[in-house]
Design an enzyme around this catalytic site. Sequence first.
Site, PDB file in Angstrom:
ATOM      1  CB  SER A  92      -1.059  -0.642   1.285  1.00  0.00           C
ATOM      2  OG  SER A  92       0.087   0.073   2.254  1.00  0.00           O
ATOM      3  CG  ASP A  93       1.290   5.898  -1.680  1.00  0.00           C
ATOM      4  OD1 ASP A  93       2.113   6.187  -0.376  1.00  0.00           O
ATOM      5  OD2 ASP A  93       1.093   6.379  -2.741  1.00  0.00           O
ATOM      6  CD1 TRP A  94       5.052   5.534   5.384  1.00  0.00           C
ATOM      7  CD2 TRP A  94       4.689   4.578   3.436  1.00  0.00           C
ATOM      8  NE1 TRP A  94       5.784   4.713   4.924  1.00  0.00           N
ATOM      9  CE2 TRP A  94       6.162   3.993   4.045  1.00  0.00           C
ATOM     10  CE3 TRP A  94       4.253   3.710   2.063  1.00  0.00           C
ATOM     11  CZ2 TRP A  94       6.637   2.933   3.433  1.00  0.00           C
ATOM     12  CZ3 TRP A  94       5.043   2.315   1.925  1.00  0.00           C
ATOM     13  CH2 TRP A  94       6.537   2.232   2.373  1.00  0.00           C
TER      14      TRP A  94
END
Length: 812
Positions: A224-226
């Site tokens: 995932s992105d952050w």
Amino acid sequence: MTDHFDTLLDQMTLAEQVQLLSGADFWSVNAPDRLGLGTLRVTDGPNGARGGGSLVGGVTAAAFPVGIALGATWDPDLAHEIGTALAAEVKSKGAHMLLAPTVNLHRSVTNGRNFECYAEDPELTAALTVGYIRGLQSQGIAATIKHFAGNESEIERTTINSDVDERSLRELYLRPFEAAVKDAGTWGIMSSYNKLNGTYTAENAWLLTKVLRDEWGYDGIVMSDWFGSRSTKPTMDAGLDLEMPGPTRDRGDTLVQAVEAGAVDAATVRRAARNMLVLMDRTGALRDLRPHHEVADDRPATRALIRRAGAAATVLLQNDGILPLAPQGTLAVIGPNAKTARIMGGGSAQLNPHYSVAPWDALLDRMGGDALTYAPGCTNHRWEPLLTGDFEVAYRPKDQPDADPVHTTTTNGAEMFIIPPIGDGTLSPSDVQVTLTGTYTPTDSGTHRVGITATGPCAVYLDDALIVDGRDWQKGRTFFEEGCDEVVGTIDLTAGQTYAVRITVTARSGDNLQFTALRAGIGKPMGDAEIAAAATAAAQADRAVVFVGRSGEWDTEGSDLEDITLPGRQDDLIAAVAAANPNTVVVLQTGGPVEMPWAGDVAAILQAWYPGQEAGHAVADVLFGDAEPGGRLPQTFPAKWSDNPTQSQDRQVYPGLDGTVRYAEGLLIGYRHYDRHGITPLFPFGHGLSYTQFALSDLSVTANDTGASVTLTVTNTGDRTGTTVAQIYVSEDAPQVPRPDKELEGFAKLSLDAGEARTVTIPLDHRAFAYWDQDTQGWRVDAGTFTIHAGLSATDLQAHAQIALENWTGAA
């Protein structure tokens, strides 16, 4: 067949397998200690390796040219070199995986993150992507290509729904990712924040499993992105392997319980854990038990590469013969970017460079002080100039603002991006009040503007007087859409007098991303007098070079531009200087197109982008002809903002409305849009002049079993060595489905001596002629004739040939 990954998985408990599926902290993933396994560490990119610290400060790192600059090189081999060099940078930061490259397309001209992406065209982007990833992974460092998919704007990016038809996805937006998987074998992919056709990409099984793994055969991990993972079962079932950052929010015990309750299949966990083990093995992290250690590795070879790449990215947009500059004579050096090194964009790609070279410094080295004069002319900042100097930082619980600090530290400059841990880790970044104390001594007397942006209620005091009151906090467009817009106050200051500065920020829980950040600045406004002084300096010199553009304050993650005019009074400055001296050269540094009402009044225009830490040297090399202006535009520069492909009366097309942005233009982005609507751009896609001249001839095309082969001759008709890019576009003469007027399908970058002619062959596979057939869910070429165009830009097409092809179909 059992391998050592199966053996490891058999030895793990369910909880230990789950441990691999979320971060331990902001930048790492811990494998189970019990089995003697190591830790996987990641670092932000793509124009450097920042390391495991905050977005601000930290151990220094090499700053490479940004993505759009690399796109302007049209050089996959150079991208490979840069990827290889970046691998060494990643290793110097004790990491195993680079969060790069960024390959979303330039759908609009105002996307705040266009600077980080390569191009408006999928084939150019794909070719550079493959080179970059192959170079990086050849050294055992994993790439993490991002953001998959539909993240072509920064407006409401964490929640927006990107409504994109499948044909446009397949032919445009997924193409670089497909090449990264099939041609470069990328080991990592990062999902985007947004929804794609109604489903968050981190939960999108069609995207992460059907397309990515089943059709393309991907064998790496998806992270995932952050803070971009919002669920347990949906992300696991969709194929999201890794939730970042840690500590976990939706995995850990929650995932263990979901498996035990039968909501998530244990085989799904095992498959994701296996993907993580394979990644850790590929990068050496699986057995890397060394303590984490970061160093500043300032290599001469890297310096030289960055300087060469910066020149190779520089685009000569127009030239009446003034360039290259003669070394004799006097030069007026003008503009807000002259003495400031604009080396990178903003957001997660920013880093603390080893050093930075401003244009003034490079020109001073080359010409000496007697030949140069300087005038700033105007400012171009978005926020007031950063308050620099040493500040003491005190952290307190936000519900006890008068208590003794629980942690103190120092910082250089009033800019902070606070991530855990704070001190001993007992205080969360969302539960803190931060106080910075320091001093400021102005160099000029008069009215100053003081500004602050922060992720929570904030204030700035000078000598205990409240100057900026941001305590009535309202969310704006800073800090990835978690911060307020700049709040500004004014105060009269006396030159040489030292003032006590106190800055306070109270944390709040983020809407989508969890951190605390602040930035405070102070500056003295400029006006007519400074523009007049610049014009006078220009009039008294033989030539003038005006350094203008934007900065990472404007070209930044988390915020789109509001238009494409030069910020502040830069247009007025250029007009005044050009009127005072016809021998005026404009050097632009931006992350994308700008309007140029003064273009017809200046002698030459160079687009230098953000070329990394060697910015000044790279620009000077091109100005004086030591290096060829090697760049060609990777994005069309429209004459005016309203000409761009996403301009529409329907706000849902751009910037988005009611939570959805609709890609109504379909396939007609970039040059395809200008072609179809008969709009003449200011400078077309692929455009760039040389210090010599080139001609194309002898174009021929031959069908073969894999598609076709194009052959042409490129001749340097000038009197010096130079570089050019031969570009091949394809048109279907009588398409049975709507298609763009032409599409880039191949190119070759060449360096030729004066008078040299070289014959090049460019293969075009079946996909170069195909379109996505929604009915059959595959690629299709309809029997008929196609025209091959060879040129030096999307509008400078010098040779044409036809070819007849038979029906062809191909799987996804």
